[in-house]
Every structure is written in C-alpha cells, then in structure tokens.
Design an enzyme around this catalytic site. Structure first.
Site, PDB file in Angstrom:
ATOM      1  N   ALA A  32      41.917 -27.008  43.011  1.00  0.00           N
ATOM      2  CA  ALA A  32      43.144 -26.408  42.461  1.00  0.00           C
ATOM      3  C   ALA A  32      42.798 -24.986  42.027  1.00  0.00           C
ATOM      4  O   ALA A  32      43.011 -24.582  40.874  1.00  0.00           O
ATOM      5  CB  ALA A  32      43.719 -27.241  41.317  1.00  0.00           C
ATOM      6  N   HIS A  37      38.641 -19.029  39.177  1.00  0.00           N
ATOM      7  CA  HIS A  37      37.586 -19.520  40.066  1.00  0.00           C
ATOM      8  C   HIS A  37      37.146 -18.401  41.019  1.00  0.00           C
ATOM      9  O   HIS A  37      35.947 -18.197  41.249  1.00  0.00           O
ATOM     10  CB  HIS A  37      38.089 -20.683  40.929  1.00  0.00           C
ATOM     11  CG  HIS A  37      38.474 -21.914  40.164  1.00  0.00           C
ATOM     12  ND1 HIS A  37      39.762 -22.373  40.101  1.00  0.00           N
ATOM     13  CD2 HIS A  37      37.724 -22.810  39.471  1.00  0.00           C
ATOM     14  CE1 HIS A  37      39.806 -23.491  39.386  1.00  0.00           C
ATOM     15  NE2 HIS A  37      38.583 -23.776  38.991  1.00  0.00           N
ATOM     16  N   ASP A 151      34.775 -22.661  29.867  1.00  0.00           N
ATOM     17  CA  ASP A 151      34.159 -23.916  29.420  1.00  0.00           C
ATOM     18  C   ASP A 151      32.803 -23.559  28.813  1.00  0.00           C
ATOM     19  O   ASP A 151      31.754 -23.851  29.379  1.00  0.00           O
ATOM     20  CB  ASP A 151      34.000 -24.866  30.610  1.00  0.00           C
ATOM     21  CG  ASP A 151      35.331 -25.135  31.285  1.00  0.00           C
ATOM     22  OD1 ASP A 151      36.088 -25.968  30.786  1.00  0.00           O
ATOM     23  OD2 ASP A 151      35.636 -24.471  32.311  1.00  0.00           O
TER      24      ASP A 151
HETATM   25  P1  AMP Z   1      36.873 -26.389  37.104  1.00  0.00           P
HETATM   26  O1  AMP Z   1      37.370 -26.396  38.506  1.00  0.00           O
HETATM   27  O2  AMP Z   1      37.959 -26.347  36.084  1.00  0.00           O
HETATM   28  O3  AMP Z   1      35.818 -27.426  36.850  1.00  0.00           O
HETATM   29  O4  AMP Z   1      36.130 -24.993  36.933  1.00  0.00           O
HETATM   30  C1  AMP Z   1      35.103 -24.602  37.787  1.00  0.00           C
HETATM   31  C2  AMP Z   1      34.416 -23.395  37.206  1.00  0.00           C
HETATM   32  O5  AMP Z   1      35.354 -22.333  37.073  1.00  0.00           O
HETATM   33  C3  AMP Z   1      33.833 -23.644  35.813  1.00  0.00           C
HETATM   34  O6  AMP Z   1      32.589 -22.985  35.692  1.00  0.00           O
HETATM   35  C4  AMP Z   1      34.875 -23.049  34.919  1.00  0.00           C
HETATM   36  O7  AMP Z   1      34.375 -22.636  33.668  1.00  0.00           O
HETATM   37  C5  AMP Z   1      35.325 -21.860  35.750  1.00  0.00           C
HETATM   38  N1  AMP Z   1      36.646 -21.430  35.331  1.00  0.00           N
HETATM   39  C6  AMP Z   1      37.778 -22.185  35.254  1.00  0.00           C
HETATM   40  N2  AMP Z   1      38.795 -21.445  34.778  1.00  0.00           N
HETATM   41  C7  AMP Z   1      38.297 -20.209  34.538  1.00  0.00           C
HETATM   42  C8  AMP Z   1      38.853 -18.999  34.022  1.00  0.00           C
HETATM   43  N3  AMP Z   1      40.118 -18.920  33.651  1.00  0.00           N
HETATM   44  N4  AMP Z   1      38.045 -17.918  33.920  1.00  0.00           N
HETATM   45  C9  AMP Z   1      36.734 -18.002  34.292  1.00  0.00           C
HETATM   46  N5  AMP Z   1      36.158 -19.108  34.771  1.00  0.00           N
HETATM   47  C10 AMP Z   1      36.926 -20.196  34.895  1.00  0.00           C
END
Ligand code: AMP
Length: 280
Positions: A32, A37, A151
C-alpha cells in the site's frame, strides 16, 4: 523492474549481482505504498547499485486479526509506483514462502526497547517485526537497509538487533514524510473516513505545539495538556502520549541538557490506529 516471489529466485539473482561487486540497498515494506515509502526507495537509489523493495504483510506483527485482514492491499498500484522511480527489484513472497506452515515469531530481547510505547499496547508486535526483518535480511543480505522514523521505535529496535547479532548491514533512518497538511503518510490513512481524514492533521499540530512548549520542568503539565486536547476531540481517542529519550525510549520526567528527546503519540480514529512522533 525484476519481480521475484520465491527466496530461491531472488537469492540466486542477487548472488550474481554481488559477484559483480554491486551494492544492495533494501527497503522492507508491507505495501500500500505512498510517497513516504518512495522517499526511502529514492534515498536507497542514490547510495546503492541495486535497490530491492519487499512487500509482505507480515502476519506475526499484527496483534489484532482484524487489522491484518483489513490491511490495504494494492499490489498493482505498488508495482507501478516502484517502476515509476526505477526500483530494480521487487520481492513479493507469499506467507507460506516466508513461514512455511509455522506462522510463529522468534522471541527477542531488545534490551528493554520492546517494552516501551508500542510494546505496551501491541503485545508480541516487535517479536514479529524482528522475525520478519531478520528473515528478509537473510534472504536479501543487503549492504544497507532503510527504515522510516515514522516508526521510530521499530528503527531503534532494528538497530539494536543488528548490533546484538553482529549482522553485516548498515541501518539508515529516514525522515517522516508528511502530507501537505502535516499528517504523517501511512498506508492506514486510506481507511479513514472523509471526516476523520480532514481532522487528522490535528495530531501533528499537537506535536508541534508540544515542541514549542517543551521546557526543562513542564513535562507533567505537557502530558496533561495533550490528554486534554484529545478528551475534547470528537473523532480521536488518545492511546498514549509520551516524551522519551531517543536512545533508551524510556519516558522522562525531567529534561537533561545532554540528551535527545522525542514526543511519541498513538491515536485511534474509530478502529484505525495512527502513530506519529516529533524530535524535541
Ligand atoms: P510499512 O509498509 O508501514 O511497514 O512501512 C515500511 C517502511 O516505510 C518503514 O520503515 C516505515 O517506517 C516507512 N514509512 C512508512 N511511512 C512513512 C512515512 N510517512 N515517512 C517515512 N517513512 C515511512
């Protein structure tokens, strides 16, 4: 962009690349995808010969089954977005490919980092995160891996895991990418109602006010102030707010001059849980 669904295929491809002395940058995600990302992928592109993105909705890190079931899945759009920024490799395995038929977490000791904040409210979450990241690192064997400060606790935990296990990978933390109105980008934002979405920049506004108000002796009052902001709010319920030391992630009661602090927040908009943080 090359797309692999099995460990064997991706390992074999990357082995050839490594033999040609290519460096590998890795961005693990749950899909998503949004600009947050992509900001990680772009950063990785600048510093590595090959960038691998994984998309895997990891069942062991969800403490609520409903959240796992409802997690948005947009693989076609994700693939297009990754193509558009010239990502080199997408790893998109099935649950069986990663866990076989044993969907279980390894138990980790992150020297207490796992007991703070998210750890208090999402039992088992960081064991799940540790399990999947360790597994993916084994498969991809990257030189550098990129994680978002969105995170922040997860980022510190991964750094700890790498140090404790002497893994040969450099962990790079990347700034939080926000919508124009300040809301931290998140895959979960798409599940907000129109009204909730319109109100959601409130969370970052509160954090920015906290940064302004943060003084040497007013931490208790600040906590109360934040709680009151949310008590009055029609859409959002505060799960936790805390000011913590960036390294230990322990909640502080007093500010010391030589330490770095962050404010962390988790909020429910109906059933959707949103998190954010800010450097103080
Ligand atoms: P997720 O798909 O939510 O597990 O996120 C994958 C990676 O993208 C993780 O390292 C998150 O911290 C990073 N991430 C998600 N949202 C953001 C954002 N708004 N800004 C920077 N990094 C993000």
């Amino acid at each position: 962009m090359k797309i692999f669904n099995t460990k064997q295929e991706i390992k074999s491809y990357l082995t050839t690349q490594k033999e040609e002395h290519k460096t590998i940058g890795f961005v693990p995600t749950m899909g998503a995808l949004h600009q947050g990302h992509l900001s990680l992928v772009k950063k990785a592109k600048k510093k590595n010969d090959i960038v691998v993105v994984s998309i895997f909705v990891n069942p062991t890190q969800f403490d609520k089954k409903e959240d796992l079931t409802n997690y948005p899945k947009t693989i076609e759009n994700d693939t297009q977005l990754l193509e558009s920024i010239s990502c080199d490799v997408l790893f998109f395995p099935s649950v069986e490919e990663i866990y076989d038929h044993h969907i279980l977490s390894e138990k980790f000791d992150f020297d207490g980092l796992e007991h703070q904040m998210e750890g208090k409210f999402r039992p088992g979450h960081f064991d799940g995160v540790g399990t999947i990241v360790k597994t993916l690192f084994k498969i991809v064997a990257p030189n550098k891996a990129y994680f978002g400060q969105k995170d922040f606790q997860q980022l510190q935990i991964i750094k700890k895991m790498v140090r404790k296990n002497r893994l040969n990978v450099k962990i790079k933390g990347c700034p939080i990418f926000r919508e124009n109105d300040g809301l931290a980008m998140s895959s979960r934002n798409t599940r907000l109602s129109e009204e909730q979405r319109a109100a959601a920049p409130f969370i970052y506004k509160v954090l920015k006010k906290v940064r302004k108000k943060f003084g040497p002796e007013n931490i208790i009052e600040l906590n109360e102030w934040v709680e009151n902001q949310f008590k009055k709010h029609p859409f959002f319920k505060l799960e936790y707010f805390t000011i913590a030391d960036e390294k230990s992630l322990e909640t502080i009661k007093n500010r010391e001059s030589n330490k770095k602090y962050r404010a962390f927040i988790a909020v429910f908009a109906g059933k959707i849980r949103l998190i954010d943080n800010i450097r103080l």
